[in-house]
Design a protein around this motif. Sequence first.
Motif, PDB file in Angstrom:
ATOM      1  N   CYS A 194       0.832  -1.207   0.000  1.00 19.99           N
ATOM      2  CA  CYS A 194       0.000   0.000   0.000  1.00 19.99           C
ATOM      3  C   CYS A 194       0.867   1.257   0.000  1.00 19.99           C
ATOM      4  O   CYS A 194       0.558   2.244  -0.685  1.00 19.99           O
ATOM      5  CB  CYS A 194      -0.922  -0.001   1.212  1.00 19.99           C
ATOM      6  N   ALA A 195       1.955   1.236   0.776  1.00 20.38           N
ATOM      7  CA  ALA A 195       2.855   2.391   0.816  1.00 20.38           C
ATOM      8  C   ALA A 195       3.511   2.619  -0.543  1.00 20.38           C
ATOM      9  O   ALA A 195       3.668   3.774  -0.987  1.00 20.38           O
ATOM     10  CB  ALA A 195       3.911   2.199   1.898  1.00 20.38           C
ATOM     11  N   MET A 196       3.899   1.534  -1.215  1.00 16.82           N
ATOM     12  CA  MET A 196       4.493   1.685  -2.546  1.00 16.82           C
ATOM     13  C   MET A 196       3.478   2.262  -3.531  1.00 16.82           C
ATOM     14  O   MET A 196       3.800   3.154  -4.337  1.00 16.82           O
ATOM     15  CB  MET A 196       4.998   0.321  -3.040  1.00 16.82           C
ATOM     16  N   VAL A 197       2.237   1.780  -3.462  1.00 11.18           N
ATOM     17  CA  VAL A 197       1.190   2.318  -4.331  1.00 11.18           C
ATOM     18  C   VAL A 197       0.948   3.792  -4.018  1.00 11.18           C
ATOM     19  O   VAL A 197       0.734   4.609  -4.920  1.00 11.18           O
ATOM     20  CB  VAL A 197      -0.103   1.499  -4.173  1.00 11.18           C
ATOM     21  N   MET A 198       0.992   4.136  -2.731  1.00 10.22           N
ATOM     22  CA  MET A 198       0.819   5.538  -2.339  1.00 10.22           C
ATOM     23  C   MET A 198       1.911   6.404  -2.943  1.00 10.22           C
ATOM     24  O   MET A 198       1.640   7.505  -3.453  1.00 10.22           O
ATOM     25  CB  MET A 198       0.857   5.642  -0.808  1.00 10.22           C
ATOM     26  N   LEU A 199       3.145   5.930  -2.913  1.00 15.05           N
ATOM     27  CA  LEU A 199       4.247   6.686  -3.498  1.00 15.05           C
ATOM     28  C   LEU A 199       4.046   6.854  -4.999  1.00 15.05           C
ATOM     29  O   LEU A 199       4.270   7.949  -5.550  1.00 15.05           O
ATOM     30  CB  LEU A 199       5.568   5.973  -3.198  1.00 15.05           C
ATOM     31  N   VAL A 200       3.609   5.794  -5.660  1.00 17.24           N
ATOM     32  CA  VAL A 200       3.319   5.868  -7.096  1.00 17.24           C
ATOM     33  C   VAL A 200       2.199   6.877  -7.360  1.00 17.24           C
ATOM     34  O   VAL A 200       2.267   7.685  -8.299  1.00 17.24           O
ATOM     35  CB  VAL A 200       2.932   4.476  -7.633  1.00 17.24           C
ATOM     36  N   SER A 201       1.179   6.865  -6.514  1.00 21.08           N
ATOM     37  CA  SER A 201       0.055   7.788  -6.699  1.00 21.08           C
ATOM     38  C   SER A 201       0.490   9.241  -6.529  1.00 21.08           C
ATOM     39  O   SER A 201       0.044  10.120  -7.274  1.00 21.08           O
ATOM     40  CB  SER A 201      -1.058   7.460  -5.694  1.00 21.08           C
ATOM     41  N   ILE A 202       1.350   9.494  -5.552  1.00 21.24           N
ATOM     42  CA  ILE A 202       1.810  10.866  -5.327  1.00 21.24           C
ATOM     43  C   ILE A 202       2.621  11.360  -6.518  1.00 21.24           C
ATOM     44  O   ILE A 202       2.390  12.463  -7.040  1.00 21.24           O
ATOM     45  CB  ILE A 202       2.647  10.941  -4.032  1.00 21.24           C
ATOM     46  N   VAL A 203       3.575  10.545  -6.970  1.00 22.09           N
ATOM     47  CA  VAL A 203       4.431  10.967  -8.087  1.00 22.09           C
ATOM     48  C   VAL A 203       3.611  11.130  -9.362  1.00 22.09           C
ATOM     49  O   VAL A 203       3.750  12.127 -10.090  1.00 22.09           O
ATOM     50  CB  VAL A 203       5.578   9.950  -8.284  1.00 22.09           C
ATOM     51  N   SER A 204       2.742  10.162  -9.639  1.00 24.31           N
ATOM     52  CA  SER A 204       1.924  10.269 -10.855  1.00 24.31           C
ATOM     53  C   SER A 204       0.940  11.438 -10.754  1.00 24.31           C
ATOM     54  O   SER A 204       0.609  12.070 -11.762  1.00 24.31           O
ATOM     55  CB  SER A 204       1.163   8.966 -11.103  1.00 24.31           C
ATOM     56  N   GLY A 205       0.488  11.757  -9.535  1.00 21.37           N
ATOM     57  CA  GLY A 205      -0.388  12.907  -9.362  1.00 21.37           C
ATOM     58  C   GLY A 205       0.323  14.215  -9.656  1.00 21.37           C
ATOM     59  O   GLY A 205      -0.262  15.137 -10.244  1.00 21.37           O
ATOM     60  N   ILE A 206       1.586  14.318  -9.231  1.00 25.36           N
ATOM     61  CA  ILE A 206       2.377  15.517  -9.522  1.00 25.36           C
ATOM     62  C   ILE A 206       2.545  15.691 -11.033  1.00 25.36           C
ATOM     63  O   ILE A 206       2.428  16.802 -11.575  1.00 25.36           O
ATOM     64  CB  ILE A 206       3.744  15.431  -8.825  1.00 25.36           C
ATOM     65  N   VAL A 207       2.801  14.569 -11.724  1.00 27.64           N
ATOM     66  CA  VAL A 207       2.978  14.631 -13.171  1.00 27.64           C
ATOM     67  C   VAL A 207       1.661  14.999 -13.860  1.00 27.64           C
ATOM     68  O   VAL A 207       1.623  15.801 -14.803  1.00 27.64           O
ATOM     69  CB  VAL A 207       3.496  13.282 -13.701  1.00 27.64           C
ATOM     70  N   THR A 208       0.561  14.431 -13.359  1.00 28.18           N
ATOM     71  CA  THR A 208      -0.731  14.625 -14.018  1.00 28.18           C
ATOM     72  C   THR A 208      -1.235  16.059 -13.897  1.00 28.18           C
ATOM     73  O   THR A 208      -1.693  16.661 -14.872  1.00 28.18           O
ATOM     74  CB  THR A 208      -1.767  13.659 -13.411  1.00 28.18           C
ATOM     75  N   HIS A 209      -1.131  16.602 -12.689  1.00 22.78           N
ATOM     76  CA  HIS A 209      -1.679  17.943 -12.445  1.00 22.78           C
ATOM     77  C   HIS A 209      -0.596  18.993 -12.702  1.00 22.78           C
ATOM     78  O   HIS A 209       0.136  19.386 -11.809  1.00 22.78           O
ATOM     79  CB  HIS A 209      -2.207  18.040 -11.014  1.00 22.78           C
ATOM     80  N   ARG A 210      -0.532  19.445 -13.932  1.00 21.86           N
ATOM     81  CA  ARG A 210       0.498  20.417 -14.301  1.00 21.86           C
ATOM     82  C   ARG A 210       0.325  21.726 -13.536  1.00 21.86           C
ATOM     83  O   ARG A 210       1.295  22.401 -13.224  1.00 21.86           O
ATOM     84  CB  ARG A 210       0.434  20.693 -15.805  1.00 21.86           C
ATOM     85  N   ARG A 211      -0.924  22.080 -13.235  1.00 21.33           N
ATOM     86  CA  ARG A 211      -1.201  23.344 -12.558  1.00 21.33           C
ATOM     87  C   ARG A 211      -1.491  23.126 -11.078  1.00 21.33           C
ATOM     88  O   ARG A 211      -2.252  23.877 -10.465  1.00 21.33           O
ATOM     89  CB  ARG A 211      -2.409  24.021 -13.228  1.00 21.33           C
ATOM     90  N   ILE A 212      -0.863  22.106 -10.483  1.00 13.92           N
ATOM     91  CA  ILE A 212      -1.212  21.728  -9.120  1.00 13.92           C
ATOM     92  C   ILE A 212      -0.985  22.870  -8.134  1.00 13.92           C
ATOM     93  O   ILE A 212      -1.804  23.112  -7.249  1.00 13.92           O
ATOM     94  CB  ILE A 212      -0.432  20.456  -8.701  1.00 13.92           C
ATOM     95  N   PHE A 213       0.122  23.608  -8.298  1.00 11.65           N
ATOM     96  CA  PHE A 213       0.398  24.699  -7.363  1.00 11.65           C
ATOM     97  C   PHE A 213      -0.494  25.908  -7.640  1.00 11.65           C
ATOM     98  O   PHE A 213      -0.923  26.597  -6.717  1.00 11.65           O
ATOM     99  CB  PHE A 213       1.873  25.090  -7.418  1.00 11.65           C
TER     100      PHE A 213
END
Length: 515
Positions: A147-166
Amino acid sequence: MKAGFRQSMAWLHTWSGLVVGWLLFAIFLTGTVSYFRPEISLWMRPELQQAAPGTRATEVVIAEMQRRAPAAPSWIILMPSERNPVASAFWRDPTATPRGFRQAQLDPRTGGDLAARATAGGDFFYAFHFQLFGLPIPIARWIVSFCAMVMLVSIVSGIVTHRRIFADFFTFRPRKGQRSWLDGHAALATLALPYHLMITYTGLVTLIALTMPWPILTNFEGNRAAYTAAVFGIDEAVPRAGVATPLTPVTPLVAEAKARWHGGEIGRVLVTNPGDSTATITFQQQDSDRVSVSRRTIIFNGTTGAVIATREPDGPADATRGVMYGLHVGRFGGGVMRALFFLSALMGSAMVATGTILWAVKRRQKSGAGAGTRLVEILNVGAIAGLPAAMAIYLLANRLLPVEMAGRITWEVYCFFIAWAVLLLHPLFRSHRRAWQEQLWLGAVLQVAVPVVNVVATPGSALAATLPAWRWDIAGIDLACLAFAVLLGGCACMVGREAAAPRQRRGAVQSAAAE
């Protein structure tokens, strides 16, 4: 990747987060409250709340153990601290049932027994967040690691996906359905992003001996006992020589240990072969004195008081592991640091929750209420709204179950899981919004009930007694429950407003048509 890199990352982010989202929420929320694990344990043992550490705790407790268990092979003593005023002693006794061990809660000022109700306290939440419950421990830890590994994948992929996240962090559009959930999810993810990355990665590091054992197998030739001795500063016990010899006075040893640690406090004491010429006394420094949890250890000859060995973090690998682990558990830095970690972890829990809710909202708008969407919605309600209610039930069981009840610890935990199981089934029989409202309001009421029942069951630990005495370690639990009640009640009101908005719009349209 025909759809493009960002689109592939968006797919990965969506589905990886959903697959383990409900379990991740439970891991995150129970880990969040574990930052105050000693305080929860003390609240759940009101009989111990008047204990105090004492200035000569080590000497007093060791003297008591010499009287109580002089023939035991060893004593393990967890020393009191600012957050835990009680000394805990463990020793082997073949006559003890069921596992041949005895333990005692000792007053560090007198050495006497401190009788308290049986409870798992905050240790239950702490243990659940990394090894779940009811499963073999290795399997449970593998699941949490995954689950922790999936969480890390989700965080990194989320950063890549949301270009305007900030940029989107500063944009929140309320009452806009899917857009509002996405804005909230992005804001929660961005505000504590460094914490989310840190806590997920260091969580993986804490279980690395299980998931990546090859360095241990290589460097210690598969000998886990040697690995444990190197990491935790505990060697295998030396057999007794059979020559009766009293333990050396402990006061000079305590002074020397504190001097070597520049004032650091003793957190753990291990005495082997007490009363024998081969006796040793091992002191280990408290974790809260520094970021790293790598054991700083001093081993004394138990009869002469001479220093046998000292151990510091051994090399960069051990130092790195100690810092990573220390960052994860957050025992350093005092109450302000723990409060910041707690708030960041709470945002992490909310981030996971909004992610799973967003999936259901998007799927319902795209393809309607299919069986898969309905299943996700049911699990969302039971896992997200049901868990805080079940946690409140656990605290209430501590106050309502008879103090002398046999198997009391087990029944406290059973109350938690029975309540959670019922709340997981409840959405099957209610409409989606109605289930959300009912469980959120139930959670709010149960959270309020905790300090209310505390007044009746144990008035000495209620807010009326703890606030005037400035006992924030005890009062903080009641206040946190009230804060959670406000949060859950606010969410219930928000769900009610969202449910009322479509009806108001339909009413306005019908009125306009009638005119």
